[in-house]
Design a protein around this motif. Structure first.
Motif, PDB file in Angstrom:
ATOM      1  N   UNK A   1       0.836  -1.215   0.000  1.00 24.24           N
ATOM      2  CA  UNK A   1       0.000   0.000   0.000  1.00 24.24           C
ATOM      3  C   UNK A   1       0.866   1.260   0.000  1.00 24.24           C
ATOM      4  N   UNK A   2       1.984   1.224   0.745  1.00 24.33           N
ATOM      5  CA  UNK A   2       2.889   2.385   0.795  1.00 24.33           C
ATOM      6  C   UNK A   2       3.531   2.621  -0.569  1.00 24.33           C
ATOM      7  N   UNK A   3       3.888   1.530  -1.274  1.00 21.02           N
ATOM      8  CA  UNK A   3       4.469   1.664  -2.626  1.00 21.02           C
ATOM      9  C   UNK A   3       3.461   2.301  -3.574  1.00 21.02           C
ATOM     10  N   UNK A   4       2.219   1.813  -3.515  1.00 28.59           N
ATOM     11  CA  UNK A   4       1.167   2.347  -4.397  1.00 28.59           C
ATOM     12  C   UNK A   4       0.894   3.819  -4.094  1.00 28.59           C
TER      13      UNK A   4
ATOM     14  N   UNK B   1      -2.912  12.173   3.450  1.00 32.46           N
ATOM     15  CA  UNK B   1      -2.490  11.163   4.439  1.00 32.46           C
ATOM     16  C   UNK B   1      -3.398   9.942   4.237  1.00 32.46           C
ATOM     17  N   UNK B   2      -2.897   8.971   3.514  1.00 35.20           N
ATOM     18  CA  UNK B   2      -3.697   7.775   3.235  1.00 35.20           C
ATOM     19  C   UNK B   2      -3.780   6.869   4.466  1.00 35.20           C
ATOM     20  N   UNK B   3      -4.934   6.214   4.628  1.00 35.10           N
ATOM     21  CA  UNK B   3      -5.054   5.149   5.625  1.00 35.10           C
ATOM     22  C   UNK B   3      -4.626   3.864   4.904  1.00 35.10           C
ATOM     23  N   UNK B   4      -3.319   3.584   4.944  1.00 30.28           N
ATOM     24  CA  UNK B   4      -2.782   2.460   4.165  1.00 30.28           C
ATOM     25  C   UNK B   4      -3.366   1.125   4.614  1.00 30.28           C
ATOM     26  N   UNK B   5      -3.505   0.945   5.929  1.00 31.42           N
ATOM     27  CA  UNK B   5      -4.043  -0.319   6.443  1.00 31.42           C
ATOM     28  C   UNK B   5      -5.511  -0.503   6.045  1.00 31.42           C
ATOM     29  N   UNK B   6      -6.214   0.622   5.861  1.00 34.42           N
ATOM     30  CA  UNK B   6      -7.637   0.557   5.502  1.00 34.42           C
ATOM     31  C   UNK B   6      -7.881   0.247   4.029  1.00 34.42           C
ATOM     32  N   UNK B   7      -6.806   0.286   3.222  1.00 35.45           N
ATOM     33  CA  UNK B   7      -6.962   0.066   1.773  1.00 35.45           C
ATOM     34  C   UNK B   7      -7.093  -1.411   1.412  1.00 35.45           C
ATOM     35  N   UNK B   8      -6.717  -2.277   2.346  1.00 29.95           N
ATOM     36  CA  UNK B   8      -6.772  -3.716   2.039  1.00 29.95           C
ATOM     37  C   UNK B   8      -6.932  -4.515   3.323  1.00 29.95           C
ATOM     38  N   UNK B   9      -7.287  -5.780   3.165  1.00 30.34           N
ATOM     39  CA  UNK B   9      -7.297  -6.715   4.289  1.00 30.34           C
ATOM     40  C   UNK B   9      -6.836  -8.081   3.800  1.00 30.34           C
ATOM     41  N   UNK B  10      -6.057  -8.771   4.603  1.00 29.31           N
ATOM     42  CA  UNK B  10      -5.645 -10.148   4.291  1.00 29.31           C
ATOM     43  C   UNK B  10      -6.478 -11.177   5.071  1.00 29.31           C
ATOM     44  N   UNK B  11      -7.464 -10.667   5.819  1.00 23.93           N
ATOM     45  CA  UNK B  11      -8.252 -11.523   6.721  1.00 23.93           C
ATOM     46  C   UNK B  11      -8.939 -12.675   5.973  1.00 23.93           C
ATOM     47  N   UNK B  12      -9.602 -12.351   4.858  1.00 29.11           N
ATOM     48  CA  UNK B  12     -10.355 -13.375   4.119  1.00 29.11           C
ATOM     49  C   UNK B  12      -9.420 -14.386   3.456  1.00 29.11           C
ATOM     50  N   UNK B  13      -8.314 -13.884   2.911  1.00 29.80           N
ATOM     51  CA  UNK B  13      -7.355 -14.768   2.232  1.00 29.80           C
ATOM     52  C   UNK B  13      -6.708 -15.723   3.230  1.00 29.80           C
ATOM     53  N   UNK B  14      -6.374 -15.228   4.421  1.00 29.92           N
ATOM     54  CA  UNK B  14      -5.755 -16.106   5.435  1.00 29.92           C
ATOM     55  C   UNK B  14      -6.691 -17.272   5.771  1.00 29.92           C
ATOM     56  N   UNK B  15      -7.997 -16.961   5.885  1.00 24.14           N
ATOM     57  CA  UNK B  15      -8.979 -18.030   6.171  1.00 24.14           C
ATOM     58  C   UNK B  15      -9.069 -18.995   4.993  1.00 24.14           C
ATOM     59  N   UNK B  16      -9.034 -18.439   3.779  1.00 19.93           N
ATOM     60  CA  UNK B  16      -9.115 -19.290   2.579  1.00 19.93           C
ATOM     61  C   UNK B  16      -7.886 -20.213   2.490  1.00 19.93           C
TER      62      UNK B  16
END
Length: 327
Positions: free
Chosen positions: A287-290, A305-320
């Motif tokens: 997200x920081x690179x983008x 000031x972007x909310x970088x953590x809010x731009x994505x989540x890995x939560x669903x992929x980790x469960x998958x």
């Protein structure tokens, strides 16, 4: 085999539309594989894929309400944050942009450096799309501002090939299989190639997440089971691609994706495979690179000031992935 009844009932929105800009591109191969191999159906989803000329138009479809989820470039999530319309990415398709920029050797026989592109016509899939961002980014390295070139939307298929061959554009920023087709016919000289992960990291100064599924923040919050089902299907597609040979890929994609030449498509797949995500996870620094890439080409975002953590989540992929590991 129909999905178990409990599965379909537990999904908040089993019938949904995904908007994509250039479905035939290898950039979006996981989306196509999830569709053609029945991975969405296996999760109890009835997915309609609406195809547009470029990612900016696919995004407009979701903003306008005619689609629910975008299959598009990650940086759009940050762009929309800056506009007060937060979007969140939830499964990655590409770990490098796969966008290639090259010049037309017939239109620019004397080309020596990027500076020669000043005042020229540059073809992109659609204005405002990630191919446009990449072109701006590469040009900025030579001190060329976006207004000092003409950006022309040429799509992501045969129209892009025809525009290049007819000399309607001097350079192109596009993806495979268009790029490989033009290379093989001698109608393209590559100047920047982000199909190679190491080169993409160098161009952007870090890992640059590319194709992904993202949706408005409100949709993400209201439809967790649906997003989990989508992520399960896409992770399965990512893993299927990494294990597949070129012959299996050819059988799995629609005939019109091949642009009339199977050998070109196979070459393009082999060139792009390393840039596709093996697991669907977003890299922590992505997200920081983008954000840096966007700020370097758009002065209005310089102080955002972007909310970088809010731009994505890995939560669903980790469960998958945990589910896939249990097999």
């Amino acid at each position: 085999m129909p999905p178990p009844r409990w599965c379909a009932q537990s999904l908040e929105k089993p019938k949904l539309t995904i908007a994509v800009g250039g479905k035939n591109l290898l950039y979006y191969l996981p989306l196509t594989i999830a569709e053609t191999q029945g991975f969405f159906k296996a999760e109890g989803l009835d997915v309609t894929i609406a195809d547009f000329a470029g990612g900016s138009q696919a995004l407009r479809a979701v903003v306008g309400g005619s689609a629910d989820v975008v299959s598009g470039a990650f940086e759009h999530t940050l762009n929309m944050q800056a506009k007060g319309q937060p979007m969140r990415a939830f499964v990655l398709q590409g770990r490098a942009p796969q966008i290639v920029m090259g010049i037309n050797p017939k239109a620019m026989p004397g080309y020596k450096t990027l500076a020669d592109l000043k005042g020229k016509k540059i073809g992109v899939t659609a204005p405002g799309s990630s191919t446009n961002v990449m072109a701006n980014f590469v040009l900025a390295k030579a001190g060329i501002k976006p207004g000092e070139v003409s950006i022309v939307g040429v799509g992501a298929g045969n129209g892009a090939v025809a525009a290049m061959r007819a000399g309607q554009i001097d350079a192109i920023s596009n993806l495979d299989p268009v790029i490989t087709l033009l290379q093989r016919s001698g109608d393209l000289k590559v100047i920047s190639d982000t199909r190679i992960v190491a080169e993409a990291d160098k161009v952007f100064g870090g890992p640059m997440p590319a194709g992904c599924l993202y949706a408005p923040q409100g949709f993400v919050e209201k439809h967790p089971a649906t997003l989990q089902a989508l992520s399960n299907a896409m992770v399965r597609a990512n893993r299927w691609i990494q294990a597949a040979g070129p012959g299996e890929i050819i059988k799995a994609v629609p005939e019109n994706y091949l642009l009339g030449d199977r050998a070109v498509y196979i070459d393009a797949f082999m060139a792009a495979k390393g840039a596709l995500s093996p697991d669907g996870l977003f890299p922590e620094a992505g997200a920081a690179t983008a954000a840096r890439a966007l700020q370097s080409i758009d002065p209005t975002l310089k102080d955002t000031k972007f909310d970088l953590a809010g731009a994505y989540t890995n939560e669903f992929v980790r469960k998958a992935l945990a589910r896939a590991a249990k097999g």
